[in-house]
Motif scaffolding. Sequence first.
Motif, PDB file in Angstrom:
ATOM      1  N   PRO A  83       0.845  -1.201   0.000  1.00 29.97           N
ATOM      2  CA  PRO A  83       0.000   0.000   0.000  1.00 29.97           C
ATOM      3  C   PRO A  83       0.877   1.247   0.000  1.00 29.97           C
ATOM      4  O   PRO A  83       1.912   1.296   0.674  1.00 29.97           O
ATOM      5  CB  PRO A  83      -0.792  -0.122   1.304  1.00 29.97           C
ATOM      6  N   ASN A  84       0.469   2.256  -0.744  1.00 29.17           N
ATOM      7  CA  ASN A  84       1.308   3.450  -0.890  1.00 29.17           C
ATOM      8  C   ASN A  84       1.621   4.121   0.450  1.00 29.17           C
ATOM      9  O   ASN A  84       2.688   4.719   0.615  1.00 29.17           O
ATOM     10  CB  ASN A  84       0.645   4.448  -1.837  1.00 29.17           C
ATOM     11  N   ALA A  85       0.712   4.016   1.398  1.00 33.08           N
ATOM     12  CA  ALA A  85       0.948   4.633   2.708  1.00 33.08           C
ATOM     13  C   ALA A  85       2.136   3.997   3.427  1.00 33.08           C
ATOM     14  O   ALA A  85       2.773   4.642   4.275  1.00 33.08           O
ATOM     15  CB  ALA A  85      -0.308   4.529   3.569  1.00 33.08           C
ATOM     16  N   SER A  86       2.441   2.737   3.095  1.00 29.77           N
ATOM     17  CA  SER A  86       3.532   2.014   3.753  1.00 29.77           C
ATOM     18  C   SER A  86       4.730   1.817   2.838  1.00 29.77           C
ATOM     19  O   SER A  86       5.680   1.118   3.208  1.00 29.77           O
ATOM     20  CB  SER A  86       3.029   0.635   4.227  1.00 29.77           C
ATOM     21  N   LEU A  87       4.706   2.416   1.660  1.00 34.05           N
ATOM     22  CA  LEU A  87       5.724   2.126   0.647  1.00 34.05           C
ATOM     23  C   LEU A  87       7.123   2.538   1.107  1.00 34.05           C
ATOM     24  O   LEU A  87       8.091   1.780   0.931  1.00 34.05           O
ATOM     25  CB  LEU A  87       5.361   2.834  -0.658  1.00 34.05           C
ATOM     26  N   TYR A  88       7.240   3.709   1.682  1.00 31.34           N
ATOM     27  CA  TYR A  88       8.565   4.176   2.104  1.00 31.34           C
ATOM     28  C   TYR A  88       9.128   3.277   3.207  1.00 31.34           C
ATOM     29  O   TYR A  88      10.322   2.948   3.216  1.00 31.34           O
ATOM     30  CB  TYR A  88       8.478   5.626   2.570  1.00 31.34           C
ATOM     31  N   ALA A  89       8.265   2.844   4.123  1.00 31.15           N
ATOM     32  CA  ALA A  89       8.715   1.950   5.192  1.00 31.15           C
ATOM     33  C   ALA A  89       9.213   0.628   4.619  1.00 31.15           C
ATOM     34  O   ALA A  89      10.255   0.096   5.051  1.00 31.15           O
ATOM     35  CB  ALA A  89       7.579   1.702   6.184  1.00 31.15           C
ATOM     36  N   ALA A  90       8.492   0.078   3.645  1.00 35.26           N
ATOM     37  CA  ALA A  90       8.925  -1.179   3.021  1.00 35.26           C
ATOM     38  C   ALA A  90      10.243  -0.984   2.278  1.00 35.26           C
ATOM     39  O   ALA A  90      11.141  -1.844   2.330  1.00 35.26           O
ATOM     40  CB  ALA A  90       7.848  -1.676   2.070  1.00 35.26           C
ATOM     41  N   TYR A  91      10.379   0.144   1.615  1.00 28.59           N
ATOM     42  CA  TYR A  91      11.604   0.451   0.877  1.00 28.59           C
ATOM     43  C   TYR A  91      12.804   0.508   1.819  1.00 28.59           C
ATOM     44  O   TYR A  91      13.865  -0.072   1.549  1.00 28.59           O
ATOM     45  CB  TYR A  91      11.419   1.771   0.134  1.00 28.59           C
ATOM     46  N   LEU A  92      12.647   1.204   2.947  1.00 31.87           N
ATOM     47  CA  LEU A  92      13.742   1.309   3.904  1.00 31.87           C
ATOM     48  C   LEU A  92      14.121  -0.054   4.460  1.00 31.87           C
ATOM     49  O   LEU A  92      15.312  -0.362   4.637  1.00 31.87           O
ATOM     50  CB  LEU A  92      13.350   2.254   5.042  1.00 31.87           C
ATOM     51  N   ALA A  93      13.137  -0.894   4.731  1.00 31.92           N
ATOM     52  CA  ALA A  93      13.419  -2.232   5.259  1.00 31.92           C
ATOM     53  C   ALA A  93      14.187  -3.073   4.243  1.00 31.92           C
ATOM     54  O   ALA A  93      15.129  -3.793   4.602  1.00 31.92           O
ATOM     55  CB  ALA A  93      12.110  -2.914   5.651  1.00 31.92           C
ATOM     56  N   LEU A  94      13.794  -2.975   2.992  1.00 36.07           N
ATOM     57  CA  LEU A  94      14.487  -3.738   1.953  1.00 36.07           C
ATOM     58  C   LEU A  94      15.905  -3.219   1.735  1.00 36.07           C
ATOM     59  O   LEU A  94      16.848  -4.002   1.560  1.00 36.07           O
ATOM     60  CB  LEU A  94      13.685  -3.681   0.649  1.00 36.07           C
ATOM     61  N   ARG A  95      16.065  -1.898   1.729  1.00 37.01           N
ATOM     62  CA  ARG A  95      17.414  -1.339   1.541  1.00 37.01           C
ATOM     63  C   ARG A  95      18.336  -1.753   2.691  1.00 37.01           C
ATOM     64  O   ARG A  95      19.514  -2.078   2.480  1.00 37.01           O
ATOM     65  CB  ARG A  95      17.355   0.180   1.431  1.00 37.01           C
ATOM     66  N   LYS A  96      17.815  -1.740   3.910  1.00 43.87           N
ATOM     67  CA  LYS A  96      18.609  -2.142   5.064  1.00 43.87           C
ATOM     68  C   LYS A  96      18.996  -3.613   4.957  1.00 43.87           C
ATOM     69  O   LYS A  96      20.159  -3.976   5.173  1.00 43.87           O
ATOM     70  CB  LYS A  96      17.801  -1.888   6.340  1.00 43.87           C
ATOM     71  N   ALA A  97      18.016  -4.441   4.579  1.00 40.39           N
ATOM     72  CA  ALA A  97      18.290  -5.877   4.460  1.00 40.39           C
ATOM     73  C   ALA A  97      19.245  -6.181   3.316  1.00 40.39           C
ATOM     74  O   ALA A  97      19.952  -7.195   3.340  1.00 40.39           O
ATOM     75  CB  ALA A  97      16.982  -6.638   4.255  1.00 40.39           C
TER      76      ALA A  97
END
Length: 811
Positions: free
Chosen positions: A642-656
């Motif tokens: 969902p677009n509301a959570s997109l930045y959070a998912a992006y940060l988690a993936l970049r960190k991982a």
Amino acid sequence: MKARTKVVVIGGGIAGCSALYHLTREGWTDVVLVERNELTSGTTWHSAAQVTNFGMNQTMVGLKTHSINLYKELAEDPDYPINYHHGDGGIRLANTPEQMQGYHHFASMARGMDVHFEVIDAEECARRHPLISTDSLLGGLWDPLDGDIDPAQLCQALARRARKAGAEVYRNTPVTGLTQHKDDTWTVHTEHGDIDCDIVVNACGYRVNEVGAMMGVHHPVASMEHQYFLTEEIAAIREAGHRMPLLRCPISDYYCRQEKNGLLVGFYEQDCKTWGMDGIDPNFVNALCPDDLDRVTDVLEGAFARMPALMEVGIHTVVNGPITYTIDGAPLVGPIPGKRNAFCIIGLRAGLGEGGGHGWLLAQQIVHGEACYDTWCIDPRRFTGHANVELTALKAAEDYQNEFRFHFPHEHRPAGRPAKTTPLTPILAAEGAEFTVVNGWERVDYIKPAPDFHPTLSFNFDETFDIVAAEVKNLQKNVGLAEVNGFNRLEITGADRHEFLDRMMCGAVTRRDGRVGLGYLLNHHGMAKAEATIANLPASDRGPARVWYGSAAASEYHDMDWLQMHLRDDEDVQICSLTNDQTILVLAGPKSRDVLSACARGDWSREAFPWLSVRECFIGFAPATVLNISFSGELAYEIHVPNASLYAAYLALRKAGENHGMKLFGARAVESMRMEKGFLHWKADLLTEFDPFETGLDRFVKLNKGDFIGRDSLAKRCEIGPNKKLVSLKIDTTKAPAHGGASLMLGGKVVGTITSGDWGHRTGLNLAYGFVNPDASKPGSKMQLDLCGELIDAEVIAPSPYDPDLTRVRS
């Protein structure tokens, strides 16, 4: 006036008259045209009325050829001849090698439609048009069939033939309202009474949105003021002994053609002006805007330099009138999005020259459901929710300023951007992303090496070649991350959802929860209509048991219309669009499972989450739906967030991904990789002109599964055999990719047409897809590609030269 008819066409310019005439040619004679004033009283009457064969793609060339043939037939009608200067010839000038290269490409593309252009040098341009100077000129593109026609006579001739066939035309009959009934029929309300009809056609020129408002729609059409003048007589023209060819000049933004023994000279000035944005006077009929030659002074100076004779002749008449534009400059001809039994033929900025062909293709769509050509390039549904008049006005001004400058590959002009973004757009821009545009969405094209990096506009491979190669290499070796926004996502619920999809698709439909499949939809003629990924999601706290139908971003309105059109009243099926609510993050490469496992709970092993699986989860704390599918040919995951959570998912993936060599990649890398895998692109390689067997989709067709849309027609086509076959090709050059529309030659004859091409960075091959004659379709078959005027060896190869057994995808 009739109280009941099959079709009501609203508007009596070239669009309406052509649509009416061609409906009668397709066998529908119980049809009516209503015009608020007299025929041709809008833009048509003051048109410069040039008739060229030049088009940016084969569909446009084909419809223009139809216009030329029709107009020639009308001109030669002994009972009602019209004035048509056919075959005067025309030149499009060029002063850069890149423009000349583009003209060679368009000549190659047109040859596949049996249209023959000629690329000529500067001296030959001057020989054929002795009034021009060759200063700073390299050459031009010669169209031998270029000419001009009398607008009023043309429309009257079309209306006359339509009447003879049984159609009726009601002049001075303003439409005051439109009512659609529960059975999807219409009532057209006019000042002289009502007409009930099955189908309504909006052909209202610059008044398009007045009628659009009557049916509750907003068309992306805006008008620009356009000026031309007529000169006094020029002695050199009178004494030439032949008509001067038409001239179109991207160098100085003007055009001219012969008018009697003088010239008609038109301008596309940079200081251009929209018209009618705040409403149009009801009395603006057979009318013009005030002259404003001061606005075209800079263009006029360029015209004087190119054509010195203009400095020695007086101006006889000045014409300044509105012409209509759409967001991309091409007309809107076809079904009106979201409406049943409603069509339009609008935004015809070059209406007289090509209107005959537009009416021809529209009539076929209305009567038969589809035209003889794939009409996506003019389909009204190619624009979606971002397409408003305000945006259109910005793009119209930009197109106007670049009227004779074609778009180069990968060229995205700046007006009206950004129209659609996600929360990640500024984040990715800060990472160095260069963006392309997909249905208005800003999508990452590649990551720039420096902020001031600007590749050359060319038909050759450009300076991004090594950048894309590096993105692909890292993805192949490690892991890459990309945002894929705008992906069309429809959620289908209800007890009959699988039965409905089974009827819509020509192959097996995946029904098991947690599984994903790929399928194709056909039209009623058995031709390729749409491609969709089908993912079955079990009931959860996020919703009931449901299917996610995923398809190309550009297909958002197209696919929704097609699915809703075929819903039955007795079916328990509901369709809801999630397209603008969620965005995909693609994680791809051999280390992608490690990255996913590091930021999402659960077992992501090959055994627990194999290829073609779907699962709901959390990326970090962001809710997500993950599909194990790949468009790159590597192990890959589509992560829908969902677009509301997109930045959070992006940060988690970049960190991982920090410990796994993760880097960003863009659309150009995807294009290279999908070419290596034999994956097709909707409306490039998947066209309504070809059936699934011709397109190489045999494994996705099950003729014996029971009834589905297009089944009977496809079975009949199988008895006849293919007209063309889609093949994979390797091209013997490292200089340039094959471009869509380019001709494939064998023995001096055209045997096929390129649909798409790119360099395969993992295989080291210059790859292309193309439709060819069946006898030239076997692997090993050799031919030549007309690549921007140079004949290059090409050979048919087996599809999917990279990992054809899908070992890496299944890993």
